[in-house]
Write a protein that holds these residues in place. Structure first.
Motif, PDB file in Angstrom:
ATOM      1  N   LEU A  64       0.801  -1.221   0.000  1.00 33.77           N
ATOM      2  CA  LEU A  64       0.000   0.000   0.000  1.00 33.77           C
ATOM      3  C   LEU A  64       0.837   1.277   0.000  1.00 33.77           C
ATOM      4  O   LEU A  64       0.277   2.374   0.007  1.00 33.77           O
ATOM      5  N   GLU A  65       2.159   1.136  -0.003  1.00 32.72           N
ATOM      6  CA  GLU A  65       3.012   2.316   0.118  1.00 32.72           C
ATOM      7  C   GLU A  65       2.724   3.340  -0.975  1.00 32.72           C
ATOM      8  O   GLU A  65       2.472   4.513  -0.687  1.00 32.72           O
ATOM      9  N   GLN A  66       2.768   2.923  -2.231  1.00 30.64           N
ATOM     10  CA  GLN A  66       2.619   3.877  -3.323  1.00 30.64           C
ATOM     11  C   GLN A  66       1.220   4.480  -3.356  1.00 30.64           C
ATOM     12  O   GLN A  66       1.055   5.672  -3.659  1.00 30.64           O
ATOM     13  N   GLU A  67       0.229   3.690  -3.028  1.00 25.65           N
ATOM     14  CA  GLU A  67      -1.145   4.208  -3.028  1.00 25.65           C
ATOM     15  C   GLU A  67      -1.310   5.323  -2.001  1.00 25.65           C
ATOM     16  O   GLU A  67      -1.973   6.334  -2.265  1.00 25.65           O
ATOM     17  N   LEU A  68      -0.677   5.175  -0.838  1.00 29.82           N
ATOM     18  CA  LEU A  68      -0.750   6.226   0.172  1.00 29.82           C
ATOM     19  C   LEU A  68       0.078   7.439  -0.245  1.00 29.82           C
ATOM     20  O   LEU A  68      -0.339   8.588  -0.027  1.00 29.82           O
ATOM     21  N   VAL A  69       1.236   7.210  -0.831  1.00 28.87           N
ATOM     22  CA  VAL A  69       2.044   8.326  -1.335  1.00 28.87           C
ATOM     23  C   VAL A  69       1.251   9.128  -2.354  1.00 28.87           C
ATOM     24  O   VAL A  69       1.281  10.369  -2.364  1.00 28.87           O
ATOM     25  N   ASP A  70       0.504   8.447  -3.188  1.00 29.77           N
ATOM     26  CA  ASP A  70      -0.263   9.118  -4.248  1.00 29.77           C
ATOM     27  C   ASP A  70      -1.348  10.030  -3.685  1.00 29.77           C
ATOM     28  O   ASP A  70      -1.694  11.051  -4.312  1.00 29.77           O
ATOM     29  N   GLY A  72      -1.196  11.324  -0.493  1.00 31.40           N
ATOM     30  CA  GLY A  72      -0.622  12.183   0.534  1.00 31.40           C
ATOM     31  C   GLY A  72      -0.020  13.441  -0.054  1.00 31.40           C
ATOM     32  O   GLY A  72      -0.047  13.671  -1.270  1.00 31.40           O
ATOM     33  N   LEU A  73       0.528  14.280   0.816  1.00 29.83           N
ATOM     34  CA  LEU A  73       1.207  15.497   0.374  1.00 29.83           C
ATOM     35  C   LEU A  73       2.593  15.153  -0.144  1.00 29.83           C
ATOM     36  O   LEU A  73       3.222  14.213   0.335  1.00 29.83           O
ATOM     37  N   PRO A  74       3.097  15.924  -1.120  1.00 34.33           N
ATOM     38  CA  PRO A  74       4.464  15.684  -1.603  1.00 34.33           C
ATOM     39  C   PRO A  74       5.460  15.776  -0.448  1.00 34.33           C
ATOM     40  O   PRO A  74       5.463  16.749   0.304  1.00 34.33           O
ATOM     41  N   ARG A  75       6.320  14.774  -0.333  1.00 32.41           N
ATOM     42  CA  ARG A  75       7.237  14.725   0.811  1.00 32.41           C
ATOM     43  C   ARG A  75       8.211  15.895   0.830  1.00 32.41           C
ATOM     44  O   ARG A  75       8.509  16.444   1.882  1.00 32.41           O
ATOM     45  N   ASP A  76       8.715  16.277  -0.326  1.00 35.83           N
ATOM     46  CA  ASP A  76       9.745  17.307  -0.336  1.00 35.83           C
ATOM     47  C   ASP A  76       9.206  18.681   0.030  1.00 35.83           C
ATOM     48  O   ASP A  76       9.964  19.598   0.328  1.00 35.83           O
ATOM     49  N   GLU A  77       7.880  18.846   0.025  1.00 38.11           N
ATOM     50  CA  GLU A  77       7.289  20.139   0.358  1.00 38.11           C
ATOM     51  C   GLU A  77       6.667  20.173   1.744  1.00 38.11           C
ATOM     52  O   GLU A  77       6.455  21.247   2.306  1.00 38.11           O
ATOM     53  N   SER A  78       6.353  19.011   2.295  1.00 35.56           N
ATOM     54  CA  SER A  78       5.487  19.018   3.472  1.00 35.56           C
ATOM     55  C   SER A  78       6.131  18.540   4.766  1.00 35.56           C
ATOM     56  O   SER A  78       5.576  18.788   5.837  1.00 35.56           O
ATOM     57  N   ILE A  79       7.254  17.860   4.723  1.00 35.13           N
ATOM     58  CA  ILE A  79       7.849  17.387   5.976  1.00 35.13           C
ATOM     59  C   ILE A  79       8.718  18.510   6.551  1.00 35.13           C
ATOM     60  O   ILE A  79       9.933  18.411   6.686  1.00 35.13           O
ATOM     61  N   LEU A  80       8.067  19.613   6.856  1.00 34.29           N
ATOM     62  CA  LEU A  80       8.735  20.815   7.347  1.00 34.29           C
ATOM     63  C   LEU A  80       7.853  21.473   8.406  1.00 34.29           C
ATOM     64  O   LEU A  80       6.634  21.258   8.435  1.00 34.29           O
ATOM     65  N   ALA A  81       8.484  22.273   9.242  1.00 33.07           N
ATOM     66  CA  ALA A  81       7.755  23.083  10.231  1.00 33.07           C
ATOM     67  C   ALA A  81       7.993  24.553   9.910  1.00 33.07           C
ATOM     68  O   ALA A  81       9.132  24.983   9.748  1.00 33.07           O
ATOM     69  N   ASP A 108       9.814   6.313   3.757  1.00 25.86           N
ATOM     70  CA  ASP A 108       9.956   7.534   4.556  1.00 25.86           C
ATOM     71  C   ASP A 108       8.595   7.936   5.086  1.00 25.86           C
ATOM     72  O   ASP A 108       7.550   7.455   4.624  1.00 25.86           O
ATOM     73  N   ARG A 109       8.611   8.832   6.064  1.00 29.69           N
ATOM     74  CA  ARG A 109       7.368   9.321   6.649  1.00 29.69           C
ATOM     75  C   ARG A 109       6.555  10.081   5.607  1.00 29.69           C
ATOM     76  O   ARG A 109       7.072  10.489   4.569  1.00 29.69           O
ATOM     77  N   LEU A 110       5.288  10.298   5.925  1.00 25.66           N
ATOM     78  CA  LEU A 110       4.369  10.888   4.960  1.00 25.66           C
ATOM     79  C   LEU A 110       3.315  11.705   5.698  1.00 25.66           C
ATOM     80  O   LEU A 110       2.914  11.355   6.808  1.00 25.66           O
ATOM     81  N   ILE A 111       2.882  12.777   5.076  1.00 21.69           N
ATOM     82  CA  ILE A 111       1.699  13.493   5.548  1.00 21.69           C
ATOM     83  C   ILE A 111       0.532  13.074   4.655  1.00 21.69           C
ATOM     84  O   ILE A 111       0.524  13.333   3.451  1.00 21.69           O
ATOM     85  N   CYS A 112      -0.412  12.380   5.255  1.00 20.63           N
ATOM     86  CA  CYS A 112      -1.587  11.885   4.517  1.00 20.63           C
ATOM     87  C   CYS A 112      -2.776  11.986   5.460  1.00 20.63           C
ATOM     88  O   CYS A 112      -2.800  11.322   6.498  1.00 20.63           O
ATOM     89  N   ASP A 113      -3.746  12.810   5.131  1.00 16.50           N
ATOM     90  CA  ASP A 113      -4.845  13.008   6.077  1.00 16.50           C
ATOM     91  C   ASP A 113      -5.656  11.729   6.222  1.00 16.50           C
ATOM     92  O   ASP A 113      -5.719  10.893   5.330  1.00 16.50           O
ATOM     93  N   GLN A 114      -6.262  11.595   7.391  1.00 20.13           N
ATOM     94  CA  GLN A 114      -6.923  10.346   7.745  1.00 20.13           C
ATOM     95  C   GLN A 114      -8.114  10.038   6.856  1.00 20.13           C
ATOM     96  O   GLN A 114      -8.482   8.871   6.698  1.00 20.13           O
ATOM     97  N   ILE A 115      -8.716  11.043   6.258  1.00 24.13           N
ATOM     98  CA  ILE A 115      -9.811  10.782   5.318  1.00 24.13           C
ATOM     99  C   ILE A 115      -9.300   9.933   4.167  1.00 24.13           C
ATOM    100  O   ILE A 115      -9.889   8.897   3.811  1.00 24.13           O
ATOM    101  N   ALA A 116      -8.191  10.367   3.561  1.00 27.62           N
ATOM    102  CA  ALA A 116      -7.623   9.644   2.421  1.00 27.62           C
ATOM    103  C   ALA A 116      -7.076   8.290   2.858  1.00 27.62           C
ATOM    104  O   ALA A 116      -7.249   7.279   2.161  1.00 27.62           O
TER     105      ALA A 116
END
Length: 511
Positions: A64-70, A72-81, A108-116
């Protein structure tokens, strides 16, 4: 209206990520299971968003990795504070987690909202044969020596009884399963109160070069913005004092004003899509099991939202429990294997709760609490070595082949597409080199009669031995959940007798 009773092997109460993961994990071993969820559908509010490295490894294991990446938010833009006076403030900083020279994982970690996320998990649960009953709540539970009887009520008012051999309570922080079992919780308790405001504001075109996962807003004390899609949908988290504020005072009009303050533009159009009032808690159950009933996820432990650790801790609960239940149900593990669930997972929950009280606050790294914990139970065979020493157990991870820890990632091909972690999940794996292969084969051949699912892995080069801490001819046994059950740092016995005994001990069939 009442229906006659039906039956299943495992009943899972709760259809959030943890319940879904428990069901998927059981189905991967062919175990019949039914899941009931009181809501009519999966979540419609972006409650959780951070998916840890370890959770992503589990989802990779399930394909399911790629399906969740698809989704989720782009990693290079979103794993930031982000820190600034407002979302659109001319001056701001963005800080990412420090990079590692040798990434400890194939994912790697991912930002993916729980709805998706829940939509993906539900679709996969159906594909692997989980019986899903949404719009169905458990109203009563009674256990006896042979099984558990639960009463169910659906949205049409139809009540029924269901007989299950085993029950997994994954029904959240206000768990009815936990309440019926009378299991107590310990910990600091209430930490704070907050409201989550989901709103729409079309500012995506103005976010170039400033996107992040979390936005700390100086102009709104007690407030922060969380990215949902980093374009139009946003989540405002506002901490409030219930002695001063309440749901009555936090009106839609006030929430619109707060959203505009957080954005930094009083003229922007804001649409409130939903609000949720919640209490931040840090509590861990004193027991994870009562007879044939187990607790997982928020039903077993609740932590503050700091670091996004709670859901991920629950996913690992499900991953730990599923193979053990499957082994006992299918007869290749002794029933006492299930006694290891609480002793293994509860210490992790306690450490996670402590981290969520502050040490895990972004952008602080959390690789240690995510990958670095180690199990100490009757089915982990110690080898006399000390655990890796780290100065920061929340942030620092040091790979190790010591029994109890997560089996380290090592690439198995020069193209870096296949990891040791990709070999785990459906049974035990004996990892050795060519010098130990014959011994491992002998043990596996003798283990066939026991029914324990086990196979051998001989990596194509010797790099893995240094990472796992074994000499030529040595080896390790990795459990279905990817944790090391046993290690022989020196050469394996030629007969494979010690390997075979270790396999039996790992499923509680020795001792």
């Amino acid at each position: 209206m009442t229906n006659n009773s039906d039956a299943c092997t495992v009943l899972i109460v709760g259809g959030g990520p943890v319940g879904m993961c428990a069901a998927i994990g059981l189905r991967r071993f062919g175990v019949d299971c039914t899941l009931v969820e009181r809501h009519a559908s999966t979540l419609d509010f972006p409650k959780g968003r951070g998916v840890s490295v370890r959770s992503m490894e589990i989802f990779r294991e399930w394909g399911l990795e790629q399906e969740l990446v698809d989704v989720g938010l782009p990693r290079d833009e979103s794993i930031l504070a982000f820190t600034g006076a407002s979302l659109l403030a001319p001056e701001f900083t963005r800080v990412g987690l420090p990079a590692t020279a040798a990434p400890p994982s194939p994912t790697d970690r991912l930002i993916c909202d729980q709805i998706a996320m829940e939509a993906v998990l539900r679709r996969h649960a159906l594909e692997v044969g989980v019986e899903l009953r949404f719009g169905t709540r458990m109203t009563a539970l009674a256990e006896d020596a042979a099984g558990v009887t639960v009463e169910l009520s659906d949205d049409d008012g139809v009540t029924s009884a269901l007989r299950a051999d085993w029950v997994v309570g994954a029904d959240g922080a206000r768990s009815l399963v936990r309440e019926r079992l009378g299991i107590t919780r310990s910990g600091p308790g209430s930490v704070s109160h907050a409201v989550s405001v989901l709103f729409a504001a079309d500012v995506g075109a103005r976010m170039m070069g400033r996107t992040a996962a979390i936005y700390r807003i100086g102009d709104l004390p007690g407030g922060a913005l969380l990215a949902v899609d980093n374009s139009r949908r946003w989540l405002l988290i506002y901490a409030y004092d219930p002695a001063v504020d309440s749901a009555a005072t936090l009106t839609d009009e006030r929430c619109v004003d707060m959203a505009r303050t957080a954005i930094g533009d009083a003229s922007v159009a804001v649409q409130i899509l939903g609000t949720r009032f919640w209490e931040s808690l840090a509590l861990t159950c004193d027991e994870y099991r009562s007879g044939r009933v187990f607790l997982a996820g928020d039903a077993a432990h609740v932590v503050t939202p700091i670091g996004g650790l709670g859901m991920n801790c629950g996913v690992a609960d499900a991953h730990n429990l599923a193979w053990k239940l499957a082994g006992v149900i299918q007869g290749w593990a002794h029933a006492s294997l299930l006694d290891s669930y609480g002793p293994e997972r509860r210490p992790v929950a306690l450490a996670t709760a402590e981290a969520s009280l502050g040490p895990a606050r972004p952008p602080a790294p959390t690789m240690g609490i995510d990958l670095g914990y180690s199990y100490d139970s009757a089915v982990v065979l110690p080898d006399g070595t000390e655990p890796p020493h780290v100065h920061d157990p929340v942030g620092e991870y040091e790979s190790s082949g010591r029994p109890g820890g997560r089996a380290p990632h090592v690439w198995l091909d020069t193209s870096c597409t296949r990891s040791t972690l990709d070999e785990f999940g459906t049974g035990f794996v004996v990892i050795t080199d060519p010098a130990g292969a014959a011994s491992a084969e002998a043990a596996i051949a003798r283990s066939t009669a026991t029914g324990i699912p086990v196979r051998q892995l001989v990596p194509p080069d010797e790099a893995w031995r240094e990472v796992y801490g074994v000499a030529a001819g040595g080896g390790v046994i990795v459990r279905p959940d990817g944790h090391i059950a046993w290690r022989s740092r020196g050469r394996l016995e030629s007969s494979g007798e010690h390997v075979g005994a270790a396999l039996l001990a790992a499923v509680a069939r020795l001792g």
